[in-house]
Design a protein around this motif. Structure first.
Motif, PDB file in Angstrom:
ATOM      1  N   ASP A 151      68.284  66.193  45.031  1.00  0.00           N
ATOM      2  CA  ASP A 151      68.562  67.567  44.607  1.00  0.00           C
ATOM      3  C   ASP A 151      68.537  67.761  43.094  1.00  0.00           C
ATOM      4  OD1 ASP A 151      70.879  66.118  44.164  1.00  0.00           O
ATOM      5  OD2 ASP A 151      72.196  67.817  44.583  1.00  0.00           O
ATOM      6  N   VAL A 152      67.922  66.826  42.343  1.00  0.00           N
ATOM      7  CA  VAL A 152      67.865  66.969  40.885  1.00  0.00           C
ATOM      8  C   VAL A 152      66.430  66.975  40.381  1.00  0.00           C
ATOM      9  CG1 VAL A 152      70.105  65.852  40.564  1.00  0.00           C
ATOM     10  CG2 VAL A 152      68.048  64.503  40.368  1.00  0.00           C
ATOM     11  N   ARG A 153      66.239  67.633  39.229  1.00  0.00           N
ATOM     12  CA  ARG A 153      64.939  67.640  38.544  1.00  0.00           C
ATOM     13  C   ARG A 153      64.821  66.438  37.621  1.00  0.00           C
ATOM     14  NH1 ARG A 153      62.629  72.721  38.849  1.00  0.00           N
ATOM     15  NH2 ARG A 153      64.095  74.379  39.284  1.00  0.00           N
ATOM     16  N   GLY A 154      65.945  65.985  37.093  1.00  0.00           N
ATOM     17  CA  GLY A 154      65.956  64.877  36.158  1.00  0.00           C
ATOM     18  C   GLY A 154      67.292  64.833  35.449  1.00  0.00           C
ATOM     19  N   ALA A 155      67.331  64.045  34.395  1.00  0.00           N
ATOM     20  CA  ALA A 155      68.544  63.890  33.611  1.00  0.00           C
ATOM     21  C   ALA A 155      68.288  64.461  32.225  1.00  0.00           C
ATOM     22  CB  ALA A 155      68.941  62.421  33.523  1.00  0.00           C
ATOM     23  N   LEU A 156      69.025  65.503  31.851  1.00  0.00           N
ATOM     24  CA  LEU A 156      68.872  66.142  30.551  1.00  0.00           C
ATOM     25  C   LEU A 156      69.680  65.351  29.537  1.00  0.00           C
ATOM     26  CD1 LEU A 156      67.596  68.667  29.226  1.00  0.00           C
ATOM     27  CD2 LEU A 156      69.797  69.780  29.550  1.00  0.00           C
ATOM     28  N   VAL A 157      69.022  64.885  28.480  1.00  0.00           N
ATOM     29  CA  VAL A 157      69.686  64.080  27.455  1.00  0.00           C
ATOM     30  C   VAL A 157      70.599  64.990  26.640  1.00  0.00           C
ATOM     31  CG1 VAL A 157      69.345  62.638  25.414  1.00  0.00           C
ATOM     32  CG2 VAL A 157      67.783  62.447  27.349  1.00  0.00           C
TER      33      VAL A 157
ATOM     34  N   GLY B 153      64.088  71.521  22.009  1.00  0.00           N
ATOM     35  CA  GLY B 153      64.589  70.329  21.339  1.00  0.00           C
ATOM     36  C   GLY B 153      65.272  69.325  22.240  1.00  0.00           C
ATOM     37  N   ARG B 154      65.417  69.626  23.508  1.00  0.00           N
ATOM     38  CA  ARG B 154      66.068  68.714  24.443  1.00  0.00           C
ATOM     39  C   ARG B 154      65.017  67.946  25.229  1.00  0.00           C
ATOM     40  NH1 ARG B 154      71.296  70.796  25.193  1.00  0.00           N
ATOM     41  NH2 ARG B 154      72.003  68.825  26.017  1.00  0.00           N
ATOM     42  N   VAL B 155      65.405  66.823  25.778  1.00  0.00           N
ATOM     43  CA  VAL B 155      64.508  65.953  26.537  1.00  0.00           C
ATOM     44  C   VAL B 155      65.083  65.771  27.936  1.00  0.00           C
ATOM     45  CG1 VAL B 155      63.518  63.642  26.684  1.00  0.00           C
ATOM     46  CG2 VAL B 155      63.737  64.758  24.460  1.00  0.00           C
ATOM     47  N   ARG B 156      64.210  65.875  28.941  1.00  0.00           N
ATOM     48  CA  ARG B 156      64.608  65.597  30.321  1.00  0.00           C
ATOM     49  C   ARG B 156      63.873  64.350  30.783  1.00  0.00           C
ATOM     50  NH1 ARG B 156      63.921  69.993  34.865  1.00  0.00           N
ATOM     51  NH2 ARG B 156      63.568  70.999  32.933  1.00  0.00           N
ATOM     52  N   LEU B 157      64.633  63.379  31.251  1.00  0.00           N
ATOM     53  CA  LEU B 157      64.071  62.136  31.784  1.00  0.00           C
ATOM     54  C   LEU B 157      64.020  62.215  33.304  1.00  0.00           C
ATOM     55  CD1 LEU B 157      66.112  59.622  29.627  1.00  0.00           C
ATOM     56  CD2 LEU B 157      63.717  60.243  29.311  1.00  0.00           C
ATOM     57  N   SER B 158      62.949  61.699  33.874  1.00  0.00           N
ATOM     58  CA  SER B 158      62.809  61.601  35.328  1.00  0.00           C
ATOM     59  C   SER B 158      62.314  60.203  35.645  1.00  0.00           C
ATOM     60  CB  SER B 158      61.800  62.630  35.846  1.00  0.00           C
ATOM     61  OG  SER B 158      62.184  63.923  35.489  1.00  0.00           O
ATOM     62  N   TRP B 159      62.746  59.669  36.776  1.00  0.00           N
ATOM     63  CA  TRP B 159      62.272  58.345  37.159  1.00  0.00           C
ATOM     64  C   TRP B 159      62.106  58.249  38.660  1.00  0.00           C
ATOM     65  CZ3 TRP B 159      66.973  59.323  34.892  1.00  0.00           C
ATOM     66  CH2 TRP B 159      68.120  59.027  35.622  1.00  0.00           C
TER      67      TRP B 159
END
Length: 171
Positions: A69-75, A102-108
């Motif tokens: 249920d997530v798109r990724g992790a927002l730093v 200016g924000r980064v979203r990580l997905s794995w």
């Protein structure tokens, strides 16, 4: 060498410390259907912390697959030095898909042989762009992605400041 002393509005030398700010009030969650406290998400990966609402250390999340249920992790916070603070919070599918500027979203995603494919997207004022892809990382991959995420975040902050200064001068 010339030194300048700052004077506040009362004519006294200004202190170098900014005034202390009162703590922000905590938001209360909406009550649950029975009138009691709202139920917590079914999946809480960090004991005592809710990665859906408050930042958590990235290294506590990297070895597990992302919840569905997530798109990724927002730093939210990143420091350059290895082993230092690198905090994220989940962005759910219900959250706006746009990444703040200016924000980064990580997905794995899991890859073959117990490895992980990691990607990073950067939010810009008009769009979001693919920042980097790290294929087939093994184990705790925080220190592999940290330099790129830290430098891009700092570069974006510097460019935003320069743009604001130029806009101010042009007016």
């Amino acid at each position: 060498m010339t030194r300048f002393n700052m004077i506040d509005l009362t004519g006294r030398p200004a202190s170098r410390r900014p005034p202390a700010r009162p703590p922000l009030p905590r938001r209360r969650s909406a009550p649950g259907p029975d009138g009691g406290p709202a139920p917590r998400p079914l999946l809480t990966l960090v004991p005592g912390r809710d990665p859906y609402r408050s930042p958590v250390e990235l290294r506590t999340l990297v070895r597990a697959p992302m919840p569905e249920d997530v798109r990724g992790a927002l730093v939210t916070t990143v420091r350059k030095a290895p082993g230092r603070t690198f905090q994220v919070r989940w962005t759910t599918l219900d959250d706006p898909s746009r990444i703040p500027a200016g924000r980064v979203r990580l997905s794995w995603t899991p890859a073959a042989d117990g490895r992980t494919d990691v990607s990073a997207h950067l939010g810009l004022p008009g769009a979001q762009v693919l920042l980097a892809v790290w294929p087939a990382l093994r184990g705790n991959w925080c220190d592999v992605v940290r330099p790129t995420v830290a430098e891009v975040t700092e570069l974006h902050a510097a460019l935003s400041l320069a743009t604001a200064a130029l806009d101010h001068l042009v007016r």
